[in-house]
Design a protein around this motif. Structure first.
Motif, PDB file in Angstrom:
ATOM      1  N   LEU A  46      58.469  -7.698  35.664  1.00 37.87           N
ATOM      2  CA  LEU A  46      57.784  -7.889  33.875  1.00 37.87           C
ATOM      3  C   LEU A  46      57.600  -9.242  34.073  1.00 37.87           C
ATOM      4  CD1 LEU A  46      60.114  -5.581  32.253  1.00 37.87           C
ATOM      5  CD2 LEU A  46      57.952  -5.352  33.445  1.00 37.87           C
ATOM      6  N   ILE A  47      55.746  -9.236  33.580  1.00 36.30           N
ATOM      7  CA  ILE A  47      54.886 -10.382  32.518  1.00 36.30           C
ATOM      8  C   ILE A  47      55.590 -10.615  30.836  1.00 36.30           C
ATOM      9  CG2 ILE A  47      53.236 -11.839  32.307  1.00 36.30           C
ATOM     10  CD1 ILE A  47      52.399  -9.987  34.674  1.00 36.30           C
ATOM     11  N   GLY A  48      56.554 -11.729  30.948  1.00 38.12           N
ATOM     12  CA  GLY A  48      57.099 -11.491  29.369  1.00 38.12           C
ATOM     13  C   GLY A  48      56.149 -11.933  28.544  1.00 38.12           C
ATOM     14  N   LEU A  49      56.365 -11.840  27.240  1.00 37.94           N
ATOM     15  CA  LEU A  49      55.638 -12.029  25.934  1.00 37.94           C
ATOM     16  C   LEU A  49      55.273 -13.438  25.848  1.00 37.94           C
ATOM     17  CD1 LEU A  49      57.437 -10.165  23.117  1.00 37.94           C
ATOM     18  CD2 LEU A  49      55.612  -9.322  24.705  1.00 37.94           C
ATOM     19  N   ASP A  50      55.871 -14.290  26.706  1.00 40.03           N
ATOM     20  CA  ASP A  50      55.464 -15.748  27.276  1.00 40.03           C
ATOM     21  C   ASP A  50      54.290 -16.254  28.018  1.00 40.03           C
ATOM     22  OD1 ASP A  50      57.333 -14.989  28.116  1.00 40.03           O
ATOM     23  OD2 ASP A  50      58.904 -16.614  27.615  1.00 40.03           O
ATOM     24  N   GLY A  51      54.048 -15.104  28.852  1.00 43.26           N
ATOM     25  CA  GLY A  51      53.093 -15.099  29.657  1.00 43.26           C
ATOM     26  C   GLY A  51      54.426 -15.198  31.432  1.00 43.26           C
ATOM     27  N   VAL A  52      55.569 -15.155  31.105  1.00 42.23           N
ATOM     28  CA  VAL A  52      56.296 -16.091  33.204  1.00 42.23           C
ATOM     29  C   VAL A  52      56.547 -15.055  32.863  1.00 42.23           C
ATOM     30  CG1 VAL A  52      58.535 -16.746  33.487  1.00 42.23           C
ATOM     31  CG2 VAL A  52      56.788 -18.273  31.036  1.00 42.23           C
ATOM     32  N   THR A  53      56.479 -15.164  34.193  1.00 46.28           N
ATOM     33  CA  THR A  53      56.696 -13.728  34.977  1.00 46.28           C
ATOM     34  C   THR A  53      58.192 -13.449  35.590  1.00 46.28           C
ATOM     35  OG1 THR A  53      54.554 -12.776  35.669  1.00 46.28           O
ATOM     36  CG2 THR A  53      56.213 -12.156  37.505  1.00 46.28           C
ATOM     37  N   ARG A  54      59.355 -12.317  35.201  1.00 45.07           N
ATOM     38  CA  ARG A  54      60.508 -13.029  35.759  1.00 45.07           C
ATOM     39  C   ARG A  54      60.890 -11.364  35.685  1.00 45.07           C
ATOM     40  NH1 ARG A  54      59.536 -13.901  30.130  1.00 45.07           N
ATOM     41  NH2 ARG A  54      60.612 -15.602  29.906  1.00 45.07           N
ATOM     42  N   TRP A  55      61.847 -11.424  37.232  1.00 49.83           N
ATOM     43  CA  TRP A  55      62.149 -10.160  37.986  1.00 49.83           C
ATOM     44  C   TRP A  55      63.598  -9.767  37.289  1.00 49.83           C
ATOM     45  CZ3 TRP A  55      61.461  -7.255  41.731  1.00 49.83           C
ATOM     46  CH2 TRP A  55      60.253  -8.355  42.999  1.00 49.83           C
ATOM     47  N   THR A  56      63.182  -8.356  36.552  1.00 50.30           N
ATOM     48  CA  THR A  56      64.030  -7.543  36.532  1.00 50.30           C
ATOM     49  C   THR A  56      65.040  -6.502  36.390  1.00 50.30           C
ATOM     50  OG1 THR A  56      62.341  -6.205  34.814  1.00 50.30           O
ATOM     51  CG2 THR A  56      62.847  -7.949  33.855  1.00 50.30           C
ATOM     52  N   THR A  75      67.751  -4.433  29.710  1.00 52.46           N
ATOM     53  CA  THR A  75      67.685  -3.991  30.972  1.00 52.46           C
ATOM     54  C   THR A  75      67.627  -6.278  31.031  1.00 52.46           C
ATOM     55  OG1 THR A  75      65.152  -3.507  30.559  1.00 52.46           O
ATOM     56  CG2 THR A  75      64.978  -5.571  31.021  1.00 52.46           C
ATOM     57  N   THR A  76      67.680  -6.596  32.300  1.00 55.00           N
ATOM     58  CA  THR A  76      69.023  -7.523  32.462  1.00 55.00           C
ATOM     59  C   THR A  76      67.431  -9.089  33.444  1.00 55.00           C
ATOM     60  OG1 THR A  76      70.893  -6.827  32.418  1.00 55.00           O
ATOM     61  CG2 THR A  76      70.429  -8.662  33.813  1.00 55.00           C
ATOM     62  N   ASN A  77      66.993 -10.252  33.096  1.00 55.66           N
ATOM     63  CA  ASN A  77      66.537 -11.305  34.547  1.00 55.66           C
ATOM     64  C   ASN A  77      67.653 -11.540  34.712  1.00 55.66           C
ATOM     65  OD1 ASN A  77      65.426 -12.953  35.112  1.00 55.66           O
ATOM     66  ND2 ASN A  77      65.160 -14.248  32.965  1.00 55.66           N
ATOM     67  N   ILE A  78      67.059 -10.936  36.563  1.00 57.91           N
ATOM     68  CA  ILE A  78      67.935 -11.324  37.996  1.00 57.91           C
ATOM     69  C   ILE A  78      66.538 -12.259  38.896  1.00 57.91           C
ATOM     70  CG2 ILE A  78      68.639  -9.126  38.055  1.00 57.91           C
ATOM     71  CD1 ILE A  78      66.701  -8.499  39.528  1.00 57.91           C
ATOM     72  N   THR A  79      65.859 -13.027  37.709  1.00 52.08           N
ATOM     73  CA  THR A  79      65.288 -13.992  38.142  1.00 52.08           C
ATOM     74  C   THR A  79      66.031 -15.098  39.299  1.00 52.08           C
ATOM     75  OG1 THR A  79      63.742 -14.182  36.817  1.00 52.08           O
ATOM     76  CG2 THR A  79      63.455 -15.799  38.006  1.00 52.08           C
ATOM     77  N   LYS A  80      66.859 -15.541  38.689  1.00 50.52           N
ATOM     78  CA  LYS A  80      67.603 -17.017  39.841  1.00 50.52           C
ATOM     79  C   LYS A  80      68.727 -16.096  40.719  1.00 50.52           C
ATOM     80  CE  LYS A  80      67.973 -19.888  35.805  1.00 50.52           C
ATOM     81  NZ  LYS A  80      68.600 -21.077  35.735  1.00 50.52           N
TER      82      LYS A  80
END
Length: 80
Positions: A46-56, A75-80
């Motif tokens: 998902l592309i966050g409201l701040d423009g950063v793409t994160r795996w969720t 919804t959990t940020n699983i980017t790392k």
């Protein structure tokens, strides 16, 4: 989500604006399940409201109140 998400937001409309273009198929399947009233989960970018793409990883159950659709889940940020 990279910013404040206000309570009572239309979950489907909100997600539609954040989906990464390369993850259209899993995102669409998740949306279809929500609209059909079924529990669902999806791993996607998902592309966050701040423009950063994160795996969720999102999972939950849809809930209707009148003509509005809500998502009871997490919804959990699983980017790392």
């Amino acid at each position: 989500m990279g910013g404040d998400v206000r309570e009572g937001l239309d979950a489907i409309a909100f997600r539609a604006g954040l989906s990464h273009p390369d993850d259209a198929a899993p995102g669409d399947a998740f949306t279809e399940a929500m609209l059909a009233g079924r529990r669902a989960e999806v791993e996607e970018r998902l592309i966050g409201l701040d423009g950063v793409t994160r795996w969720t990883w999102s999972r939950g159950t849809p809930r209707r109140e009148g003509d509005r659709l809500f998502f009871d889940g997490v919804t959990t940020n699983i980017t790392k």
